[in-house]
Motif scaffolding. Structure first.
Motif, short mmCIF file in Angstrom:
data_model
loop_
_atom_site.label_atom_id
_atom_site.label_comp_id
_atom_site.label_asym_id
_atom_site.label_seq_id
_atom_site.Cartn_x
_atom_site.Cartn_y
_atom_site.Cartn_z
N ARG A 1 0.85 -1.20 0.00
CA ARG A 1 0.00 0.00 0.00
C ARG A 1 0.88 1.23 0.00
NH1 ARG A 1 -4.93 -0.58 4.07
NH2 ARG A 1 -5.30 1.49 3.21
N VAL A 2 0.32 2.31 -0.53
CA VAL A 2 1.09 3.54 -0.70
C VAL A 2 0.71 4.55 0.38
CG1 VAL A 2 1.46 5.50 -2.24
CG2 VAL A 2 1.33 3.19 -3.18
N PHE A 3 1.72 5.16 0.98
CA PHE A 3 1.46 6.27 1.88
C PHE A 3 2.37 7.42 1.50
CE2 PHE A 3 5.24 5.84 4.54
CZ PHE A 3 5.60 4.52 4.33
N ARG A 4 2.14 8.57 2.12
CA ARG A 4 2.89 9.75 1.72
C ARG A 4 3.71 10.30 2.87
NH1 ARG A 4 0.53 12.60 -2.56
NH2 ARG A 4 0.25 14.48 -1.37
N GLU A 5 4.89 10.76 2.53
CA GLU A 5 5.81 11.29 3.53
C GLU A 5 6.36 12.61 2.99
OE1 GLU A 5 6.93 11.31 7.01
OE2 GLU A 5 6.49 9.23 6.54
N LYS A 6 6.64 13.55 3.89
CA LYS A 6 7.16 14.84 3.45
C LYS A 6 8.54 14.68 2.80
CE LYS A 6 5.20 18.71 5.90
NZ LYS A 6 5.36 19.74 4.91
N ALA A 7 8.71 15.36 1.67
CA ALA A 7 9.95 15.20 0.91
C ALA A 7 11.17 15.64 1.71
CB ALA A 7 9.87 16.01 -0.38
N ASN A 8 11.01 16.68 2.54
CA ASN A 8 12.20 17.17 3.25
C ASN A 8 12.62 16.26 4.40
OD1 ASN A 8 10.31 17.88 5.14
ND2 ASN A 8 10.40 20.06 4.71
N ARG A 9 11.82 15.26 4.69
CA ARG A 9 12.23 14.26 5.69
C ARG A 9 12.98 13.11 5.03
NH1 ARG A 9 8.50 11.27 9.22
NH2 ARG A 9 10.49 10.67 10.05
N ILE A 10 12.72 12.93 3.76
CA ILE A 10 13.21 11.71 3.10
C ILE A 10 14.62 11.89 2.58
CG2 ILE A 10 12.84 10.19 1.11
CD1 ILE A 10 9.86 10.74 1.46
N ARG A 11 15.50 11.08 3.08
CA ARG A 11 16.86 11.06 2.56
C ARG A 11 17.42 9.65 2.68
NH1 ARG A 11 18.81 15.81 4.11
NH2 ARG A 11 16.69 16.50 4.35
N ASP A 12 18.57 9.47 2.07
CA ASP A 12 19.17 8.15 2.05
C ASP A 12 19.39 7.64 3.48
OD1 ASP A 12 20.17 5.94 0.79
OD2 ASP A 12 22.21 6.72 0.73
#
Ligand SMILES: [Zn+2]
Length: 84
Positions: free
Chosen positions: A14-25
């Motif tokens: 299933r797909v959920f959404r996360e803030k882009a500025n939290r997402i990093r390697d």
């Protein structure tokens, strides 16, 4: 601007959404649906997670560009005043 990135959970798909500025390697995030811990890394075999990282990078770049453009245009136009 949409600042959220879709992440597809490898466990429940299933797909959920996360803030882009939290997402990093290397970010670890719990699936919003099944609560499984997902590690976002460039080395992942999962193309959906790789794509999420790429999309997040693009969104952050676009946000940086927007901030720069705003700062620049404010600085450039503020001191100038058309005489009336
Ligand atoms: Zn899940």
């Amino acid at each position: 601007m949409d600042d959220k990135v879709k992440i597809r959970c490898p466990a429940c798909t299933r797909v959920f959404r996360e803030k882009a500025n939290r997402i990093r390697d290397g970010l670890q995030v719990n699936c919003h649906n099944c609560n499984k811990l997902i590690t976002l890394t460039k080395e992942t075999e999962d193309p959906f997670l790789r794509r999420a990282l790429k999309t997040a990078r693009e969104i952050r770049a676009a946000q940086d560009a927007a901030v720069f453009a705003k700062t620049y245009s404010t600085a450039a136009t503020a001191p100038k005043r058309e005489p009336s």
